[in-house]
Write an enzyme that holds these catalytic residues in place. Structure first.
Site, mmCIF file in Angstrom:
data_model
loop_
_atom_site.group_PDB
_atom_site.id
_atom_site.type_symbol
_atom_site.label_atom_id
_atom_site.label_comp_id
_atom_site.label_asym_id
_atom_site.label_seq_id
_atom_site.Cartn_x
_atom_site.Cartn_y
_atom_site.Cartn_z
ATOM 1 C CG HIS A 1 -5.592 1.240 -18.264
ATOM 2 N ND1 HIS A 1 -5.368 2.515 -18.695
ATOM 3 C CD2 HIS A 1 -5.443 1.276 -16.924
ATOM 4 C CE1 HIS A 1 -5.078 3.287 -17.654
ATOM 5 N NE2 HIS A 1 -5.115 2.547 -16.570
ATOM 6 C CG ASP B 1 -5.625 -2.842 -10.689
ATOM 7 O OD1 ASP B 1 -5.021 -2.650 -11.753
ATOM 8 O OD2 ASP B 1 -5.039 -3.092 -9.608
HETATM 9 P P1 IMP Z 1 5.186 1.052 -8.854
HETATM 10 O O1 IMP Z 1 4.253 2.010 -9.491
HETATM 11 O O2 IMP Z 1 5.525 -0.111 -9.749
HETATM 12 O O3 IMP Z 1 6.397 1.696 -8.280
HETATM 13 O O4 IMP Z 1 4.430 0.378 -7.604
HETATM 14 C C1 IMP Z 1 4.074 1.117 -6.445
HETATM 15 C C2 IMP Z 1 2.756 0.628 -5.887
HETATM 16 O O5 IMP Z 1 1.702 1.023 -6.744
HETATM 17 C C3 IMP Z 1 2.642 -0.880 -5.758
HETATM 18 O O6 IMP Z 1 1.841 -1.191 -4.638
HETATM 19 C C4 IMP Z 1 1.919 -1.278 -7.031
HETATM 20 O O7 IMP Z 1 1.250 -2.515 -6.904
HETATM 21 C C5 IMP Z 1 0.964 -0.113 -7.166
HETATM 22 N N1 IMP Z 1 0.517 0.148 -8.532
HETATM 23 C C6 IMP Z 1 1.168 0.847 -9.483
HETATM 24 N N2 IMP Z 1 0.435 0.938 -10.591
HETATM 25 C C7 IMP Z 1 -0.715 0.319 -10.348
HETATM 26 C C8 IMP Z 1 -1.910 0.105 -11.114
HETATM 27 O O8 IMP Z 1 -2.053 0.557 -12.258
HETATM 28 N N3 IMP Z 1 -2.884 -0.598 -10.489
HETATM 29 C C9 IMP Z 1 -2.759 -1.054 -9.229
HETATM 30 N N4 IMP Z 1 -1.694 -0.864 -8.478
HETATM 31 C C10 IMP Z 1 -0.665 -0.192 -9.030
#
Ligand code: IMP
Length: 447
Positions: A48, A20
């Site tokens: 995004h 982010d």
């Molecule tokens: P997952 O990618 O959904 O398995 O989540 C794993 C971790 O990565 C969690 O803490 C999510 O909040 C974080 N996360 C995954 N993608 C993003 C992103 O694009 N921005 C911020 N956090 C992310």
């Protein structure tokens, strides 16, 4: 004979923190002049947002370059694709007047199936409720289970499989043989995601609607390179969420740093000449895991409100912290970035003082290197340097000279610590609200 020094006509944008950071806006800004914008990792967990002319576009799977006519938008083999989400996004973008005919997907990208999303939710729930452990705090988009299936090999579905009915049915059948016992144990309410016929018909339908877009993107990218075209890689998630180099196990399941580019696209790393790391002027995190500089006070609340720090994908309030220079230096090293875009500087306006974490205290020792090990990082104490804040509204500033002295000093300190130039500074969400400079403010590079 081929040239032993390949041209470096590619550039890349990667997040240096926990996601982010505003990558979408910077990708959109750098897109003109590139033949294609390429996603190489992650899936619909990414969010995004890009604001063009006051209009906000939320993108999850489609590369941010889609907003620039003339650029191809390529979803590479390293991405895990939820076709339902992709189709939804394409429909919304088309309704918003965005041309989407050049959005292409690798035939080797893996498909996020409904049972992956069910398993993602079930695992998180089981960790927290049955096993009494910290859940990862995933986005629930099925990312981890889909990548696990890819590495298992025996039952994964790739985008190209959506166009091969017999093969597709076999893959789904095999997946269900393994998933059924797990989901019946941990998510007994799930039924549709275990219905073979329903899954098969749904997947065939996705293939039907996406068939024109499913291609060998690796080959296509190399055709572009041979023609001397420029390519821009768009990292999703971010370095501290990288499965190998992030704060494991509180990470995502792909190589979200620049190290994932080659594997996730088929383009060798030495093609990349310009590597822009994106960092917020402060720090945010969604989901669980250590965050040494986290602010659980009114200052954190003010920054959250001012920066609209609520997840694009899940709507969750983001955790807020002061900028962690120890982590930033680490991310700069891991990626080999050539420059930094410092985003959301305007959000820090109104604070009397600004803090920068320059070292950690670990068991009474002052440490200046970052450890991505979550257990160690959980117990470090941040050591801060305090700088004067600025009250002015920065949103109309378009050059370094227009920034207040305190903001310039802050940028200079960050640049010095990171050891690479800050070439872009975000002062608002709109495409235009970016200061681009080839001047550096720092006092020199720091080892
Ligand atoms: P997952 O990618 O959904 O398995 O989540 C794993 C971790 O990565 C969690 O803490 C999510 O909040 C974080 N996360 C995954 N993608 C993003 C992103 O694009 N921005 C911020 N956090 C992310």
């Amino acid at each position: 004979m081929s040239n032993p020094h390949p041209n470096q006509s590619c550039s890349a944008v990667v997040g240096l923190q926990w996601g982010d950071e505003g990558k979408g806006k910077i990708v959109d800004l750098l897109a003109p002049g590139n033949a294609a914008i390429v996603r190489y990792n992650g899936g619909a967990n990414a969010g995004h947002s890009v604001v063009v002319g006051g209009k906000r576009f939320a993108l999850h799977l489609v590369p941010s370059g889609v907003l620039r006519p003339g650029c191809r938008s390529i979803i590479g083999n390293g991405v895990v694709v939820d076709p339902e989400q992709l189709l939804k996004e394409l429909t919304t973008l088309t309704e918003q007047g965005i041309e989407c005919s050049q959005v292409l997907v690798s035939d080797r990208a893996h498909v996020v199936m409904p049972y992956h999303k069910a398993e993602d939710a079930a695992r998180e729930r089981a960790l927290a409720e049955s096993l009494g452990m910290a859940a990862v705090g995933t986005t629930g988009r099925g990312i981890g289970p889909a990548y696990a299936e890819k590495v298992q090999r025996s039952s994964a579905v790739r985008m190209g499989d959506l166009l091969r009915p017999d093969w597709l049915r076999q893959r789904i059948r095999a997946a269900l043989a393994f998933k059924r016992p797990v989901l019946e144990r941990w998510a007994p309410e799930v039924t549709d995601a275990l219905d073979e016929d329903l899954l098969f018909q749904t997947a065939i339908g996705w293939g039907e609607r996406l068939k024109e877009r499913i291609v060998d993107t690796t080959q296509l990218l190399h055709t572009h390179l041979e023609a001397g075209d420029r390519l821009l890689f768009e990292g999703a998630n971010a370095t501290l969420l990288d499965v190998d180099h992030g704060t494991y196990p509180f990470v995502t399941s792909s190589n979200a740093s620049a190290l994932g580019i080659a594997a996730g696209s088929g383009v060798p790393a030495q093609r990349i000449g310009r590597l822009v790391g994106i960092a917020k002027a402060y720090q945010t995190r969604v989901g669980a895991g250590p965050m040494p500089t986290e602010l659980k006070d009114a200052v954190g609340d003010q920054i959250r409100e001012r920066g609209r720090e609520f997840g694009t994908t899940t709507g969750r309030p983001r955790r807020i912290g002061w900028l962690d220079l120890v982590a930033l230096r680490y991310s700069a090293q891991i990626n080999g970035i050539t420059e930094i875009a410092l985003t959301l500087l305007d959000v820090l306006g109104g604070q009397d003082e600004l803090k920068l974490c320059t070292a950690y205290e670990i068991e009474g020792e002052r440490v200046t290197h970052f450890t991505p090990d979550a257990c160690t990082l959980e117990s470090v104490k941040p050591i801060y340097e305090t700088m004067p804040g600025f009250a002015e509204d920065l949103s109309a500033c378009r050059s370094l000279d227009e920034l207040p002295e305190a903001a310039r000093a802050y940028i200079a300190r960050v640049e010095e610590a990171a050891g690479v130039p800050i070439t872009m500074i975000g002062v608002g969400p709109d495409r235009e609200q970016t200061i681009q400079t080839n001047q550096t403010l720092g006092v020199g590079s720091v080892g």
